[in-house]
Motif scaffolding. Structure first.
Motif, mmCIF file in Angstrom:
data_model
loop_
_atom_site.group_PDB
_atom_site.id
_atom_site.type_symbol
_atom_site.label_atom_id
_atom_site.label_comp_id
_atom_site.label_asym_id
_atom_site.label_seq_id
_atom_site.Cartn_x
_atom_site.Cartn_y
_atom_site.Cartn_z
ATOM 1 N N ARG A 197 0.824 -1.214 0.000
ATOM 2 C CA ARG A 197 0.000 0.000 0.000
ATOM 3 C C ARG A 197 0.851 1.254 0.000
ATOM 4 O O ARG A 197 0.383 2.322 0.373
ATOM 5 C CB ARG A 197 -0.942 -0.038 1.209
ATOM 6 C CG ARG A 197 -1.705 -1.353 1.249
ATOM 7 C CD ARG A 197 -2.480 -1.553 2.525
ATOM 8 N NE ARG A 197 -3.436 -0.512 2.734
ATOM 9 C CZ ARG A 197 -4.707 -0.727 3.104
ATOM 10 N NH1 ARG A 197 -5.156 -1.909 3.278
ATOM 11 N NH2 ARG A 197 -5.521 0.257 3.304
ATOM 12 N N THR A 198 2.099 1.124 -0.416
ATOM 13 C CA THR A 198 2.993 2.286 -0.498
ATOM 14 C C THR A 198 3.198 2.646 -1.969
ATOM 15 O O THR A 198 2.845 1.868 -2.853
ATOM 16 C CB THR A 198 4.366 1.965 0.116
ATOM 17 O OG1 THR A 198 4.985 0.942 -0.672
ATOM 18 C CG2 THR A 198 4.234 1.479 1.560
ATOM 19 N N PRO A 199 3.768 3.821 -2.217
ATOM 20 C CA PRO A 199 4.058 4.175 -3.615
ATOM 21 C C PRO A 199 4.887 3.108 -4.334
ATOM 22 O O PRO A 199 4.544 2.709 -5.454
ATOM 23 C CB PRO A 199 4.834 5.482 -3.479
ATOM 24 C CG PRO A 199 4.273 6.112 -2.247
ATOM 25 C CD PRO A 199 4.012 4.959 -1.313
ATOM 26 N N LEU A 200 5.940 2.587 -3.693
ATOM 27 C CA LEU A 200 6.759 1.577 -4.374
ATOM 28 C C LEU A 200 5.955 0.312 -4.646
ATOM 29 O O LEU A 200 6.095 -0.303 -5.710
ATOM 30 C CB LEU A 200 8.000 1.244 -3.543
ATOM 31 C CG LEU A 200 8.979 0.287 -4.241
ATOM 32 C CD1 LEU A 200 9.589 0.925 -5.481
ATOM 33 C CD2 LEU A 200 10.083 -0.180 -3.296
ATOM 34 N N ARG A 238 2.802 0.099 -5.308
ATOM 35 C CA ARG A 238 1.948 0.319 -6.466
ATOM 36 C C ARG A 238 2.780 0.382 -7.747
ATOM 37 O O ARG A 238 2.367 -0.112 -8.797
ATOM 38 C CB ARG A 238 1.152 1.623 -6.289
ATOM 39 C CG ARG A 238 0.073 1.841 -7.330
ATOM 40 C CD ARG A 238 -1.032 0.789 -7.282
ATOM 41 N NE ARG A 238 -1.895 0.975 -6.136
ATOM 42 C CZ ARG A 238 -1.906 0.157 -5.075
ATOM 43 N NH1 ARG A 238 -1.116 -0.886 -5.031
ATOM 44 N NH2 ARG A 238 -2.702 0.361 -4.066
ATOM 45 N N LEU A 239 3.966 0.982 -7.656
ATOM 46 C CA LEU A 239 4.845 1.035 -8.828
ATOM 47 C C LEU A 239 5.237 -0.369 -9.274
ATOM 48 O O LEU A 239 5.393 -0.628 -10.469
ATOM 49 C CB LEU A 239 6.103 1.854 -8.517
ATOM 50 C CG LEU A 239 5.898 3.370 -8.448
ATOM 51 C CD1 LEU A 239 7.147 4.051 -7.914
ATOM 52 C CD2 LEU A 239 5.548 3.918 -9.823
ATOM 53 N N ASN A 287 3.332 -2.996 -9.104
ATOM 54 C CA ASN A 287 2.195 -3.463 -9.902
ATOM 55 C C ASN A 287 2.247 -2.851 -11.299
ATOM 56 O O ASN A 287 1.928 -3.495 -12.291
ATOM 57 C CB ASN A 287 0.862 -3.056 -9.269
ATOM 58 C CG ASN A 287 0.689 -3.580 -7.864
ATOM 59 O OD1 ASN A 287 -0.034 -3.011 -7.066
ATOM 60 N ND2 ASN A 287 1.369 -4.672 -7.543
ATOM 61 N N ALA A 288 2.633 -1.580 -11.362
ATOM 62 C CA ALA A 288 2.663 -0.881 -12.647
ATOM 63 C C ALA A 288 3.716 -1.491 -13.571
ATOM 64 O O ALA A 288 3.445 -1.715 -14.755
ATOM 65 C CB ALA A 288 2.927 0.615 -12.436
ATOM 66 N N ARG A 344 4.758 -4.486 -13.434
ATOM 67 C CA ARG A 344 4.272 -5.827 -13.795
ATOM 68 C C ARG A 344 3.359 -5.725 -15.018
ATOM 69 O O ARG A 344 3.502 -6.474 -15.974
ATOM 70 C CB ARG A 344 3.481 -6.415 -12.617
ATOM 71 C CG ARG A 344 2.714 -7.700 -12.960
ATOM 72 C CD ARG A 344 1.633 -7.976 -11.927
ATOM 73 N NE ARG A 344 0.598 -6.954 -11.959
ATOM 74 C CZ ARG A 344 -0.246 -6.722 -10.955
ATOM 75 N NH1 ARG A 344 -0.159 -7.413 -9.846
ATOM 76 N NH2 ARG A 344 -1.160 -5.784 -11.066
ATOM 77 N N ASP A 345 2.437 -4.760 -14.982
ATOM 78 C CA ASP A 345 1.447 -4.636 -16.040
ATOM 79 C C ASP A 345 2.024 -4.053 -17.317
ATOM 80 O O ASP A 345 1.633 -4.452 -18.411
ATOM 81 C CB ASP A 345 0.289 -3.728 -15.568
ATOM 82 C CG ASP A 345 -0.680 -4.467 -14.684
ATOM 83 O OD1 ASP A 345 -0.348 -5.593 -14.268
ATOM 84 O OD2 ASP A 345 -1.768 -3.924 -14.402
ATOM 85 N N ILE A 384 12.983 0.679 -10.197
ATOM 86 C CA ILE A 384 11.890 0.109 -9.403
ATOM 87 C C ILE A 384 12.151 -1.375 -9.177
ATOM 88 O O ILE A 384 12.029 -1.881 -8.054
ATOM 89 C CB ILE A 384 10.537 0.312 -10.117
ATOM 90 C CG1 ILE A 384 10.224 1.804 -10.218
ATOM 91 C CG2 ILE A 384 9.420 -0.409 -9.376
ATOM 92 C CD1 ILE A 384 9.047 2.104 -11.112
#
Lengths: 252, 427
Positions: free
Chosen positions: B199-202, B204-205, B207-208, B210-211, B226
């Motif tokens: 649940r931190t910026p890193l 979420r990054l 996940n980004a 990954r996608d 990252i």
């Protein structure tokens, strides 16, 4: 006056095929600038070169007078230039809201923090909400981006591009594949998000181009053959022969 | 915004925070109670292994599920964290003041350091290239470990005595129950930290990238950077698991970081499900249980976990947590009753096929030992001769009949599932 974007002598070849053959492009700060041209003219390649996706072979790219030639995409973004993609490029397994939040993280002080809660960045959340309502996607907030309808994905593509608040925005065929009604919605959106910013967009729909652009540059065979206000470009004989052809008859 | 509106906004948020913490409270309670429910020393040591496996699998999923990075050498971080922790344990033996509960921190430091080094090479690339580099790095590290017996103890590895260090508040962690509570506390805390990280910026990054790693670059982030950060943090948590393994087993060998150990964590994470945070916990508990419980019953347990893995990859790539997640809305909408008959219709075929598979596998494993001169052990209590033809034929018929029944029942089950999930969505 400093130009938002100043491209000089830009060249790019793929093997023996010269795609960009010395592009000169000047985009004034705050204008809406359309790049048009026939298929294969090198429009998307030009965007890839400006945004750092591809390295150029020769030439120089200045962003607000700063040399960004040869920089990596993230460095170019951090100097104030954001771009969208012709083929939608989102984070399919993140929700619409999380796409927008991820897009705005860099410019809202998140850095690479792993010791602070994402929720703790209130301006970031507000910015994502703001863009969400700008796109009219509030009701799709928690839907995964990969599950959105095509037109909504295209809107989100624009939203992700502008969420970081970049001063200069490149949109690569934002209305491609859209119906008439969807295109109108997209044009309204583009008009709003480019308010007070510099916009460069590749567009095939000449109705959109002449309705939206302050300046039009025509790219043909890797060169800009004309650049100026819509009326001037419309009357340019070189443009007529190189590109507009039959379409020019109907416009005239 | 007026003050009342602000409190109105704040209230549901704190309610959500409480709800989010509920599983953690329940997990802590379960960890406290479990040793009194599970029978005997065997159960206790099984629980300890599960705790370690949970931390390890969660750290692996920081890469695979959350960051889209397939690490073929993840056990390296556990192993080197374990070796470093074991050295600290030996120093404690020698009179240094290193309390045992701090050993996982030493493991964390070891895992982090190695992950930074290895990641510096591997995280420059993504996808297949990344996976292959991790494989190479793992081979390299194991070779180095075996080459330096003075540091890593060679084939025998390093062993120590966890109770010979300085006692903390009168506890010397000599007994298994004391070690259990130490492991449980560390596993709980490490899991919580890994969840908070998501649940931190890193987080979420991760996940980004990954996608869509390319797009991240056009949003101002260097995807390679990252990857390196995520990889390093993942190594840190794997190192904690290594420290826990060192103090639990009181021995660390090159086997802890072997390719088998690396593939084991991949199998448990995938079977549990990479798409959710808690999926790997299920996989770690299940596979640890199977590996300990089944290995006492049959020599073929690795074959079974391999079969389970393959079945999951083919039929349920979301793992167990994926199945649960997909069915939750259907059950919540009250359509479980519609699914039950169609699913039940698959059970006869499933059990027949299972019996056939088990029969063939057990016969096969016994055939080898009988040929080596051992007397045949009974198969499921039945005295079967693996050199005879009849048992093989029966097992094969069971498998084929089961497969045939499954194929016949599958379309109806699939249809029932589609109908129920569409109706649940409409509701």
């Amino acid at each position: 006056m400093t130009l938002a974007l100043h491209v000089t002598g830009l060249k790019k070849a793929f093997g023996p095929t010269k795609i960009i053959r010395g592009v000169e492009l000047q985009v004034a700060r705050g204008e809406r600038h359309a790049v048009i041209g026939p298929n294969g003219a090198g429009k998307s390649t030009l965007f890839h070169l400006i945004s750092g996706r591809l390295p150029s072979d020769a030439g120089q790219i200045l962003l607000h007078g700063q040399d960004i030639t040869g920089l990596a995409p993230h460095d170019i973004f951090n100097r104030g230039l954001a771009r969208s993609f012709q083929v939608t490029s989102l984070f399919p397994r993140l929700s619409v809201f999380e796409n927008l939040r991820a897009a705005a993280m860099r410019t809202h002080g998140c850095g690479h923090a792993f010791w602070r809660r994402l929720e703790g960045f209130a301006p970031l959340r507000r910015r994502a909400e703001e863009v969400l309502s700008l796109l009219g996607l509030e009701r799709r907030r928690d839907v995964l981006a990969g599950a959105l309808a095509y037109a909504d994905q295209r809107a989100l593509e624009i939203g992700v591009t502008i969420a970081g608040g970049a001063e200069t925005i490149l949109l690569d065929e934002p209305t491609a594949g859209m119906s008439r009604a969807e295109t109108e919605r997209a044009v309204t959106l583009i008009r709003r998000v480019s308010e007070g910013r510099t916009l460069v967009m590749i567009e095939h729909d000449l109705g959109v181009v002449f309705g939206l652009a302050d300046t039009i540059s025509v790219l043909a065979e890797g060169r800009v053959i004309a650049s100026g206000p819509p009326d001037q470009v419309r009357g340019d004989p070189a443009v007529r022969t190189a590109y507009l052809g039959a379409a020019a008859e109907t416009l005239a | 915004m007026s003050a009342p509106a602000q409190t109105a906004l704040a209230r549901p948020q704190s309610g959500a925070a409480l709800r989010a913490m509920l599983p953690w409270v329940l997990a802590a309670l379960a960890a406290l109670i479990l040793p009194h429910v599970v029978p005997g020393g065997f159960g206790l040591s099984l629980l300890c292994r599960m705790g370690i496996a949970i931390v390890f699998a969660l750290s692996f999923n920081m890469l695979l599920g959350q960051g889209g990075m397939l690490d073929f050498g993840h056990a390296v971080f556990l192993g080197l964290g374990g070796f470093l922790a074991m050295h600290a344990m030996k120093l404690a033996d020698a009179g240094w003041w290193i309390p045992l509960p701090a050993l996982p921190l030493v493991g964390a430091a070891g895992g982090l350091a190695v992950a930074i080094l290895a990641g510096w090479v591997s995280t420059r690339r993504a996808g297949t290239a990344f996976a292959m580099i991790t494989l190479g790095v793992a081979e390299l590290v194991v070779a180095v470990v075996l080459l330096l017996p003075s540091v890593f103890g060679g084939e025998e590895g390093l062993s120590g005595d966890r109770s010979s260090g300085p006692p903390l508040l009168g506890v010397d962690f000599g007994t298994q129950i004391q070690a259990y509570y130490l492991i449980a506390a560390w596993a709980w805390a490490a899991a919580l930290l890994m969840w908070l990280y998501t649940r931190t910026p890193l987080g979420r990054l991760a996940n980004a990238i990954r996608d869509n790693p390319e797009r991240v670059g056009f949003l101002g982030y260097d995807a390679a950077r990252i990857r390196l950060l995520v990889f390093s943090l993942s190594g840190l948590f794997a190192g904690i698991a290594g420290g826990l393994a060192a103090l639990n087993d009181e021995i660390v060998t090159a086997g802890n970081m072997s390719p088998e150990a690396s593939s084991a964590v991949l199998v448990m994470t995938f079977i549990g499900g990479v798409g959710t945070f808690w999926g790997p916990v299920i996989g770690a508990v299940l596979i640890t249980f199977l590996s300990v419980a089944l290995s006492t019953v049959t020599d073929a347990w690795q074959l079974y976990s391999g079969l389970l893995f393959v079945a999951m990859v083919v039929w349920a790539p979301g793992g167990i947590s994926g199945i649960i997640l997909a069915h939750a809305p259907v059950v919540r909408a009250g359509f479980a009753g519609r699914l039950a008959p169609a699913y039940a219709a698959m059970l006869p075929g499933f059990f027949l096929a299972l019996a056939g598979t088990l029969g063939l596998a057990e016969l096969g494993f016994r055939l080898q030992s009988v040929r080596n001169g051992a007397s045949p052990r009974p198969v499921f209590g039945m005295a079967l001769d693996p050199q005879g033809v009849l048992p093989w034929v029966v097992a094969a018929i069971l498998l084929l009949a089961g497969a045939w029944l499954l194929r016949r029942a599958a379309p109806a089950a699939r249809e029932a599932w589609q109908e129920a999930s569409v109706m649940a969505q409409v509701q």
